[in-house]
Design a protein around this motif. Sequence first.
Motif, PDB file in Angstrom:
ATOM      1  N   ILE A 149       0.842  -1.203   0.000  1.00 23.32           N
ATOM      2  CA  ILE A 149       0.000   0.000   0.000  1.00 23.32           C
ATOM      3  C   ILE A 149       0.874   1.248   0.000  1.00 23.32           C
ATOM      4  O   ILE A 149       0.621   2.194  -0.751  1.00 23.32           O
ATOM      5  CB  ILE A 149      -0.983  -0.007   1.193  1.00 23.32           C
ATOM      6  N   LEU A 150       1.918   1.246   0.816  1.00 20.44           N
ATOM      7  CA  LEU A 150       2.814   2.404   0.847  1.00 20.44           C
ATOM      8  C   LEU A 150       3.474   2.610  -0.513  1.00 20.44           C
ATOM      9  O   LEU A 150       3.563   3.742  -1.000  1.00 20.44           O
ATOM     10  CB  LEU A 150       3.866   2.236   1.947  1.00 20.44           C
ATOM     11  N   ALA A 151       3.899   1.533  -1.150  1.00 19.72           N
ATOM     12  CA  ALA A 151       4.521   1.646  -2.475  1.00 19.72           C
ATOM     13  C   ALA A 151       3.543   2.232  -3.492  1.00 19.72           C
ATOM     14  O   ALA A 151       3.913   3.095  -4.294  1.00 19.72           O
ATOM     15  CB  ALA A 151       5.028   0.286  -2.942  1.00 19.72           C
ATOM     16  N   VAL A 152       2.291   1.790  -3.454  1.00 17.64           N
ATOM     17  CA  VAL A 152       1.284   2.313  -4.389  1.00 17.64           C
ATOM     18  C   VAL A 152       1.042   3.797  -4.125  1.00 17.64           C
ATOM     19  O   VAL A 152       0.995   4.607  -5.056  1.00 17.64           O
ATOM     20  CB  VAL A 152      -0.037   1.514  -4.289  1.00 17.64           C
ATOM     21  N   LYS A 153       0.913   4.171  -2.866  1.00 23.48           N
ATOM     22  CA  LYS A 153       0.670   5.581  -2.532  1.00 23.48           C
ATOM     23  C   LYS A 153       1.848   6.460  -2.959  1.00 23.48           C
ATOM     24  O   LYS A 153       1.650   7.539  -3.522  1.00 23.48           O
ATOM     25  CB  LYS A 153       0.396   5.738  -1.039  1.00 23.48           C
ATOM     26  N   LEU A 154       3.062   5.998  -2.707  1.00 29.39           N
ATOM     27  CA  LEU A 154       4.241   6.761  -3.136  1.00 29.39           C
ATOM     28  C   LEU A 154       4.324   6.809  -4.659  1.00 29.39           C
ATOM     29  O   LEU A 154       4.640   7.851  -5.240  1.00 29.39           O
ATOM     30  CB  LEU A 154       5.513   6.147  -2.549  1.00 29.39           C
ATOM     31  N   ASN A 155       4.031   5.698  -5.292  1.00 31.34           N
ATOM     32  CA  ASN A 155       4.038   5.628  -6.755  1.00 31.34           C
ATOM     33  C   ASN A 155       3.064   6.653  -7.349  1.00 31.34           C
ATOM     34  O   ASN A 155       3.402   7.380  -8.280  1.00 31.34           O
ATOM     35  CB  ASN A 155       3.661   4.213  -7.190  1.00 31.34           C
TER      36      ASN A 155
END
Length: 134
Positions: free
Chosen positions: A103-109
């Motif tokens: 989820i963090l990777a998607v939000k940062l992406n």
Amino acid sequence: MMLDIAELMIDSIQMDNFHETIPLLQSIIPEALLLASLDILDRHNVNVYEAPSGYVSYEVTGSESISTVSLGLKNSPIRDFCSCKSYIYAVLSEETHLMCKHILAVKLNNQLKRRSTSILDFEQLCSCIQRQHR
């Protein structure tokens, strides 16, 4: 409350302040989780799929499997969801983490505008869903 703070920090990240903002995020997100999500970004392992209806889904290739991420869930007690075991255990069950690395990777992406979106027709969407449930 902490999730709201994390969301605000993520929303404030831009390419020109990325290196200054990450230490702030690290103050509420465990370092290992943050590093794992940045590794996912470095490997370009976030895939964005959009259905003709506008529904957006994400597939994140992690170290062990592919996880499905949904953000901004409506009519749900949770904002976001990930199909990984860590999310189920650490976020939902034990409540020791605000979010998982996927989820963090998607939000940062999304915040860094690194999205390349695939528009799926109905058959492709069904195929994607079947792949996620194997």
